[in-house]
Design a protein around this motif. Structure first.
Motif, mmCIF file in Angstrom:
data_model
loop_
_atom_site.group_PDB
_atom_site.id
_atom_site.type_symbol
_atom_site.label_atom_id
_atom_site.label_comp_id
_atom_site.label_asym_id
_atom_site.label_seq_id
_atom_site.Cartn_x
_atom_site.Cartn_y
_atom_site.Cartn_z
ATOM 1 N N GLN A 1 -14.536 -2.240 4.441
ATOM 2 C CA GLN A 1 -13.799 -1.775 3.267
ATOM 3 C C GLN A 1 -14.480 -2.264 1.991
ATOM 4 N N MET B 1 -4.353 10.931 6.567
ATOM 5 C CA MET B 1 -4.704 9.518 6.685
ATOM 6 C C MET B 1 -6.190 9.352 6.452
ATOM 7 N N SER C 1 2.809 0.904 7.925
ATOM 8 C CA SER C 1 2.770 0.551 9.343
ATOM 9 C C SER C 1 3.614 -0.691 9.610
ATOM 10 N N ARG D 1 -3.280 -0.266 -3.962
ATOM 11 C CA ARG D 1 -4.745 -0.230 -3.947
ATOM 12 C C ARG D 1 -5.257 1.182 -3.678
ATOM 13 N N SER D 2 -4.678 1.841 -2.677
ATOM 14 C CA SER D 2 -5.143 3.201 -2.375
ATOM 15 C C SER D 2 -4.742 4.170 -3.482
ATOM 16 N N GLY E 1 -8.946 6.066 7.205
ATOM 17 C CA GLY E 1 -9.062 4.700 7.691
ATOM 18 C C GLY E 1 -10.494 4.204 7.623
ATOM 19 N N ASP F 1 -2.445 -3.763 8.912
ATOM 20 C CA ASP F 1 -1.856 -4.514 7.797
ATOM 21 C C ASP F 1 -1.349 -3.601 6.683
ATOM 22 N N ASP F 2 -1.284 -2.306 6.934
ATOM 23 C CA ASP F 2 -0.795 -1.371 5.925
ATOM 24 C C ASP F 2 0.710 -1.555 5.731
ATOM 25 N N SER G 1 -0.154 4.904 0.389
ATOM 26 C CA SER G 1 0.744 3.941 1.033
ATOM 27 C C SER G 1 0.592 2.530 0.487
ATOM 28 N N SER G 2 -0.242 2.361 -0.553
ATOM 29 C CA SER G 2 -0.377 1.052 -1.180
ATOM 30 C C SER G 2 -0.855 1.246 -2.610
ATOM 31 N N HIS H 1 1.541 0.399 17.902
ATOM 32 C CA HIS H 1 0.875 1.109 16.820
ATOM 33 C C HIS H 1 -0.250 2.024 17.319
ATOM 34 N N PHE I 1 -5.042 0.244 9.890
ATOM 35 C CA PHE I 1 -3.663 0.296 9.389
ATOM 36 C C PHE I 1 -2.766 -0.811 9.927
#
Length: 205
Positions: A136, A128, A30, A167-168, A130, A26-27, A164-165, A44, A24
């Motif tokens: 990935q 969450m 975050s 992409r997700s 990860g 680069d999320d 949160s993005s 973090h 996370f």
């Protein structure tokens, strides 16, 4: 695909914290909570540790056998959020105090997500997930999620998360999640998408 998955225990705590911290960094969310790169690298991990401790105590963490991916799930009863110390009125403030008392956004993210969390039906909450940056795109996250969604389907339980993005969000849509209410726009920050999945009919083998 044959991804081996097991339930994490207290002995896996440091592994889970490191994995979430790496996944996370680069999320977008975050980055909003810790806008400075140096500050994010320094603080973090403590936020990920706080989340890990909450879920180890009140929910379930699934991890791949090779330690490359993990998913944090909380069972939510019909009458409340069921997020342990993170979901009650004092939880977000307690997390902020433990991680970085001067950072108001740590508390804000907890309160904002709690405010949009659906109530009234028991469900599984994917807090969450990860995946190690170098792993990935291999389907590990999908395997982790599908393992719990299969159980949800058998038990007739919905599932919920906040993407949160973009992409997700696309991944979750492929798994049957749909937008659940308005997009959560963080103040001067990125968007989060509340998403809900109704259980699918379970066909016996």
């Amino acid at each position: 695909m044959g991804v081996a998955i097991r339930a994490a225990g207290e002995g896996d705590r440091e592994l889970i914290v490191r994995l979430l911290d790496d996944a996370f960094q680069d999320d977008p969310v975050s980055g909003w909570v810790f806008p400075g790169a140096a500050d994010r690298r320094a603080k973090h991990p403590a936020l990920m540790a706080a989340f890990t401790d909450i879920v180890l105590a009140a929910g379930r963490i699934d991890v791949t056998e090779d330690g490359s991916a993990c998913a944090l799930w909380l069972p939510v009863p019909a009458e409340g959020h069921g997020e342990g110390d993170a979901g009650d009125d004092e939880g977000p403030a307690q997390v902020r105090e433990a991680v970085d008392p001067d950072n108001e956004r740590i508390e804000a993210i907890g309160r904002l997500t709690a405010a949009v969390h659906p109530v009234g039906r028991a469900h599984e909450y994917l807090w969450m997930i990860g995946v190690a940056p170098g792993r990935q795109g291999e389907g590990l996250g999908t395997a982790l999620i599908e393992a719990v969604l299969d159980r949800c389907d058998r038990e007739g339980l919905p599932a919920y998360l906040e993407a949160s993005s973009a992409r997700s969000r696309a991944l979750y849509e492929r798994l049957g999640f749909e937008l659940a209410g308005p997009v959560l726009d963080l103040p001067d920050g990125p968007a989060m998408w509340p998403m809900w999945r109704e259980p699918r009919p379970h066909l016996p083998a």
